[in-house]
Design an enzyme around this catalytic site. Structure first.
Site, mmCIF file in Angstrom:
data_model
loop_
_atom_site.group_PDB
_atom_site.id
_atom_site.type_symbol
_atom_site.label_atom_id
_atom_site.label_comp_id
_atom_site.label_asym_id
_atom_site.label_seq_id
_atom_site.Cartn_x
_atom_site.Cartn_y
_atom_site.Cartn_z
ATOM 1 C CE1 TYR A 1 -3.536 2.663 0.899
ATOM 2 C CE2 TYR A 1 -2.349 3.010 2.954
ATOM 3 C CZ TYR A 1 -3.333 3.382 2.065
ATOM 4 O OH TYR A 1 -4.117 4.467 2.338
ATOM 5 C CB ILE B 1 -9.913 8.712 8.383
ATOM 6 C CG1 ILE B 1 -8.819 9.297 7.465
ATOM 7 C CG2 ILE B 1 -11.134 9.629 8.436
ATOM 8 C CD1 ILE B 1 -8.294 10.646 7.859
HETATM 9 C C1 AKB Z 1 -4.439 2.240 6.680
HETATM 10 O O1 AKB Z 1 -4.363 1.995 7.895
HETATM 11 O O2 AKB Z 1 -4.051 1.468 5.806
HETATM 12 C C2 AKB Z 1 -5.000 3.584 6.260
HETATM 13 C C3 AKB Z 1 -3.952 4.642 6.069
HETATM 14 C C4 AKB Z 1 -3.159 5.125 7.217
HETATM 15 O O3 AKB Z 1 -3.766 5.107 4.990
HETATM 16 N N1 AKB Z 1 -5.958 4.037 7.224
#
Ligand code: AKB
Length: 325
Positions: free
Chosen positions: A152, A182
């Site tokens: 990610y 969030i």
């Molecule tokens: C996640 O935990 O993957 C998301 C972020 C911090 O982008 N909430």
């Protein structure tokens, strides 16, 4: 939604891709409130919550299908796109290639459509996940070492570079912030490392106890939803010069132990246990707090909701929801 009441003079039609997600839902509702229901088109691969679906126009859309996006842009004469479809940190570790495909292609299609002149402005969310173990963890600067360790995070860092490339090479107006975790009560997050900070409120009400997948003293940057939505809309609306692609934005930061104490002020018999799993490693690679001075000075960003107020809002609204079931 509490908070800002600025009214913008803007009749352009906006498309939200990923409108059924945690941020997408509340961003769409707020945009409809500010700009008019007919000027905001929601879209997602799955339908959204009752409020989102009842209120305005909604299209089923696969964010990896460029032609399908173009068809909707033409159908509604869209000029701004909020491209929010993404697989978050935990799910992306399970499906790395799928995550790369969704996170990258959904962005690249929208950037191309902007370059080709079909739309005028793009919002794309980055994340604190762009940072990694080698980044300074306290007051993490805007410009610093970025060596993300998650799929990610890698996709978000690559996305930032693509945004910057399209901005400088093709003059595409693309704006972005690095969201922290969030917290909201209307729509649940899904597949993120910071999700514990939402789950804990649900469990405080339903079970009076929560088994946390992060350890007691793991500090992470967080933000209440109203502030995240406010940051997004005010960045998209500002006429001040936006020289940087993805801005650090900060609000609160806390550990599981600190949020527990905040909840215990309202639910005194609430208790927490800790069973850190693979998500602990992800959390430890991210910052504990963020320096957002550039956003503050560039476009007057400022958060409003602190930990105490957020706890009150979350418990108040979730209690109402669970009691009405
Ligand atoms: C996640 O935990 O993957 C998301 C972020 C911090 O982008 N909430």
């Amino acid at each position: 939604m509490s908070g800002f009441l600025i009214h913008y003079m803007d009749n352009t039609i906006k498309l939200i891709i990923g409108a059924s997600g945690q941020i997408g839902t509340e961003l769409t509702l707020k945009l409809r409130q500010l700009f008019g229901v007919d000027n905001v088109i929601a879209s997602d691969i799955r339908i959204g919550n009752t409020e989102l679906m009842a209120e305005g126009k909604f299209e089923i859309l696969d964010a990896t299908d460029k032609n399908a996006i173009l068809n909707i842009i033409k159908k509604y004469n869209i000029s701004e796109v909020y491209s929010l479809a993404a697989m978050l940190s935990v799910t992306a570790e399970k499906y790395p290639h799928k995550a790369w495909d969704l996170n990258m292609n959904s962005l690249l299609h929208v950037l191309e459509l902007a370059k080709e002149g079909h739309i005028n402005k793009v919002f794309w969310p980055s994340s604190i996940a762009v940072f990694g173990n080698s980044t300074p963890h306290t007051n993490t600067p805007q410009n610093t070492i970025m060596e993300p360790t998650t799929v990610y995070g890698i996709s978000k860092l690559a996305g930032e570079r693509w945004c910057d490339y399209y901005k400088s090479k093709y003059n595409v107006d693309v704006r972005s912030v690095r969201y922290p975790g969030i917290i909201s009560w209307k729509t649940n997050p899904g597949g993120g490392t910071t999700d514990y900070a939402v789950e804990i409120f649900h469990k405080a009400i339903t079970d009076r106890t929560y088994n946390c997948f992060l350890s007691e003293h793991t500090r992470l940057p967080m933000m209440y939803m109203d502030d995240a939505v406010n940051a997004t809309i005010s960045l998209m609306q500002t006429e001040l010069p936006i020289n940087f692609t993805s801005y650090n934005i900060a609000a609160i930061n806390f550990t599981p132990s600190e949020i527990t104490k905040s909840i215990q002020k309202h639910i005194s018999d609430f208790s927490i246990t800790y069973a850190p799993d693979f998500r602990q490693q992800i959390a430890e690679s991210w910052p504990e707090s963020i320096d957002d001075n550039l956003a503050k000075t560039s476009w007057n960003w400022k958060y409003r909701v602190d930990l105490e107020r957020m706890t009150e809002i979350m418990l108040e609204n979730l209690k109402l929801r669970y009691n009405s079931k």
